[in-house]
Structures are given as C-alpha cells and as structure tokens.
Motif scaffolding. Structure first.
Motif, short mmCIF file in Angstrom:
data_model
loop_
_atom_site.label_atom_id
_atom_site.label_comp_id
_atom_site.label_asym_id
_atom_site.label_seq_id
_atom_site.Cartn_x
_atom_site.Cartn_y
_atom_site.Cartn_z
N HIS A 179 1.08 -1.71 -0.20
CA HIS A 179 -0.12 -0.09 0.32
C HIS A 179 0.98 1.58 0.04
O HIS A 179 0.87 2.12 -0.44
N VAL A 180 1.88 1.15 0.93
CA VAL A 180 2.90 2.64 0.82
C VAL A 180 3.51 2.91 -0.56
O VAL A 180 3.34 3.89 -0.99
N ASP A 181 3.88 1.48 -1.22
CA ASP A 181 4.12 1.35 -2.73
C ASP A 181 3.52 2.32 -3.54
O ASP A 181 3.75 2.97 -4.25
N LEU A 182 2.43 1.64 -3.34
CA LEU A 182 0.85 2.11 -4.21
C LEU A 182 0.75 3.55 -4.08
O LEU A 182 0.40 4.58 -4.87
N ALA A 183 0.59 4.06 -2.91
CA ALA A 183 -0.19 5.45 -2.27
C ALA A 183 1.38 6.39 -3.60
O ALA A 183 0.88 7.63 -4.02
N ARG A 184 3.07 5.73 -3.41
CA ARG A 184 3.48 6.67 -4.16
C ARG A 184 3.41 6.45 -5.55
O ARG A 184 3.88 8.11 -6.26
N ALA A 185 3.26 5.60 -5.87
CA ALA A 185 3.04 5.64 -7.47
C ALA A 185 2.00 6.32 -7.32
O ALA A 185 1.90 6.97 -8.82
N LEU A 186 0.86 6.22 -7.10
CA LEU A 186 -0.48 6.96 -7.32
C LEU A 186 0.20 8.46 -7.16
O LEU A 186 -0.96 9.06 -8.18
N CYS A 187 0.49 8.92 -6.39
CA CYS A 187 0.77 10.49 -6.61
C CYS A 187 1.79 10.57 -7.26
O CYS A 187 1.55 11.93 -8.17
N ASP A 188 2.62 9.75 -8.39
CA ASP A 188 3.25 10.25 -9.13
C ASP A 188 2.79 10.40 -10.26
O ASP A 188 2.65 11.00 -11.27
N GLU A 189 1.84 8.99 -10.39
CA GLU A 189 0.27 9.61 -11.53
C GLU A 189 -0.72 10.62 -11.73
O GLU A 189 -0.27 11.21 -13.32
N LEU A 190 -0.54 11.20 -10.99
CA LEU A 190 -0.74 12.61 -10.52
C LEU A 190 -0.42 13.65 -10.31
O LEU A 190 -1.02 14.43 -10.24
N SER A 191 1.04 13.49 -10.55
CA SER A 191 1.40 15.09 -10.24
C SER A 191 2.37 15.02 -9.43
O SER A 191 1.31 16.88 -9.11
N LEU A 192 1.34 14.72 -7.65
CA LEU A 192 0.89 15.44 -6.16
C LEU A 192 2.40 14.48 -5.31
O LEU A 192 2.18 14.73 -5.15
N GLN A 193 3.41 14.13 -6.15
CA GLN A 193 4.65 14.26 -5.18
C GLN A 193 5.14 15.03 -4.23
O GLN A 193 4.97 14.40 -3.11
N THR A 194 4.72 16.00 -4.18
CA THR A 194 5.41 17.16 -2.98
C THR A 194 4.01 16.37 -2.42
O THR A 194 4.46 17.77 -1.11
N ARG A 195 2.98 17.27 -2.43
CA ARG A 195 1.72 16.91 -1.55
C ARG A 195 0.89 15.49 -1.10
O ARG A 195 0.22 15.70 -0.92
N CYS A 196 1.97 14.30 -0.56
CA CYS A 196 1.80 13.51 -0.48
C CYS A 196 1.67 12.88 0.64
O CYS A 196 3.11 13.49 0.94
N GLN A 197 1.36 12.52 1.55
CA GLN A 197 1.71 11.96 2.69
C GLN A 197 0.81 10.32 3.23
O GLN A 197 -0.07 10.72 2.10
N ILE A 198 1.96 10.24 3.70
CA ILE A 198 0.98 8.44 3.88
C ILE A 198 0.80 8.78 5.55
O ILE A 198 1.82 8.77 6.34
N GLN A 199 0.05 8.32 6.16
CA GLN A 199 0.05 8.19 7.61
C GLN A 199 -1.03 7.06 7.78
O GLN A 199 -1.36 6.63 7.52
N ALA A 200 -0.27 6.26 8.95
CA ALA A 200 -0.30 4.92 9.50
C ALA A 200 -1.40 5.34 11.20
O ALA A 200 -0.44 5.98 12.09
#
Length: 290
Positions: free
Chosen positions: A83-104
C-alpha cells in the motif's frame, strides 16, 4: 471495528512474514510484469476521464502498520509495504509527489479520521458494504484476494485439480466465508472444520487433513515459513467469489469527493496498463496468489 476484505491473522507468523518479505525485496531479481498471473482489473481499451486535481493541497493516504504485506514496519522502523508503494505511485501518476503523505493509524480509527478530514483516502482493505457506500466513495478494486487449496505434498492424487479432493479430508475454518464458499463451489467435498487459522494449519501439518481451503495470502506466507518445512503446495485455483470474498481491495474516499475518487480510478488504470501495478505486486507477494 469495520470489516476488512479478508480476515488476515498473522499471529505466530509475523516474524516469518517480515523475514520473507525482506529477503524477497533485497534478493529477488526484477520480474517482467507479464510473467505474473495477476488478473487485469482495468480494460486497456477503456478511457477513464481524469478530473483536474492540480488544486489539491494535500493527498493524505491513511493506512495501518499491522497488515502485512500491505503495510508494516520494517526492521529499520520505516513504514513500508504494498500500500505504501502504491500510494507513492498514485501520487507520481497524478503529479502530486510534493503533496503526498502517508499516515498510519489504528485500524478502528480510520473511518472517523477520514470523516473528520484528517486524510483524503483510506488504503487499508476496508470491506465495501451498502452501509459504507452511503457514507464514502470507493474506487474500483486494484487487487483481489482469492481462495486457494493448499495440500500436503505426500498426498497422491489421481488428477491435479480440486475435484481430486472429493471424498478426502479438507480443512477449513468454521463459520467463515471460506467454509461457505467451499460448500457452494465444491459440494463433493466434505469439510473438516477447525476453530481458527492456527488450528487449521496445525491440522494440515499434522496430517489430520490432506488439504485446506483458505485465504491465498495467508496460505502463501505459511507455505514459505519454517513452520511449514516445505510440506505443502497450492492445488488448483485461484477461486474468486464477490458474494463470499467481497469486491476486493479498494481505496475509500470521502463521500463528497467524487472528483478525487475518479482521479484515483484513472491513476490506478494507468498503473495497471503500463505494468507498474504488477511490478509493485511482485515486490510483496513472493509466492503468487493466482
């Protein structure tokens, strides 16, 4: 507590799950996506409209730390997993890398956290139900968790499919979706029921049954663990049933945010079409589920 799409219980297996995943991540050679049998859930011919998300200030994915191999704390104390890697890949695809956060967060807090605006999406295997659809939006599934048979290697069968188990002792955890599915799909098999997953696997290892029917993910990690000692292997399958196993793994998005859920669907489709979704899958599922 909200229901997960599958009842994954790695009690007693947790150290081995972590060790197996670390070995797979560090030593496995790259594998081409087409070598996996991961089902294609997005039609390559379908064109999904992607809403403009450039104005999104933050894309915060909420998940947990205790759902291996989807999310877990590695030996360095870092949150990692499918899930962590998928979230980062989704942010990359949506060009939201700098605004992407993952919280547990603890699993039981995810729903209220999303409702109170502490995140934009939950990625933690929450089951899609009618009641939940009234409160939230859900993306299309990005992964299905099938059921499989795991049989002892010393059992001689006349044929290599599930029908060969008719008349033999096949274990299943009682009062579960897998018991209902076994009875519905394979009426010729008389199930031997066990109280829980631990008792089920002990029964297989101890030859109380010749095979078991359960969640493929749990079975794959147990099969690779020292506890199994190479005793067993998959037979036939995979077997899928939305009625018994649910719709699969999805992202849960705030109920009013239809634009974000549509954008995530479009991004998931893009990851599926170019092989990135399969590549992430291969990092964390060293024994294929399909």
């Amino acid at each position: 507590m909200r229901a997960k799409v599958t009842s994954l219980d790695f009690v007693g297996l947790w150290p081995w799950v972590t060790a197996i995943l670390l070995v797979a991540l560090l030593s496995a050679p790259p594998v081409r996506a087409q070598e996996t049998d991961l089902p294609v859930l997005f039609d390559a011919r379908e064109r999904l409209v992607r809403p403009d998300v450039s104005s999104v200030l933050r894309l915060r994915f909420l998940t947990t730390t205790d759902f291996p191999p989807f999310n877990f704390i590695d030996q360095s104390g870092r949150l990692t997993g499918f899930h962590v890697d998928l979230a980062r890949a989704l942010c990359d695809e949506l060009s939201l890398q700098t605004r992407c956060q993952i919280q547990a967060l603890p699993y039981e807090q995810l729903t209220s956290a999303l409702e109170s605006g502490q995140g934009e999406a939950v990625m933690a295997g929450i089951a899609v139900t009618e009641e939940m659809r009234e409160r939230f939006n859900f993306t299309r599934p990005y992964l299905l968790l099938p059921a499989r048979f795991l049989r002892r290697n010393d059992v001689v069968l006349a044929r290599q499919d599930a029908q060969a188990l008719s008349g033999r002792k096949v274990g299943v955890v009682k009062d579960t979706a897998h018991e209902a599915m076994l009875k519905a799909f394979f009426p010729g098999i008389t199930p031997t029921t066990f109280e829980d997953q631990g008792a089920l696997m002990a029964g297989l290892k101890g030859s109380q049954v010749e095979a078991v029917f359960a969640d493929a993910l749990q079975l794959s990690f147990w099969m690779m663990s020292p506890e199994a000692a190479g005793c067993c292997g998959f037979l036939d399958g995979p077997f899928l049933s939305e009625r018994h196993l649910g719709e699969g793994m999805t992202l849960m998005v705030g109920g009013q945010d239809t634009a974000l859920s549509a954008a995530l669907d479009s991004a998931l489709a893009a990851l599926s079409k170019d092989g990135r979704l399969e590549e992430i899958y291969l990092r964390y599922f060293p024994v294929g589920l399909f």
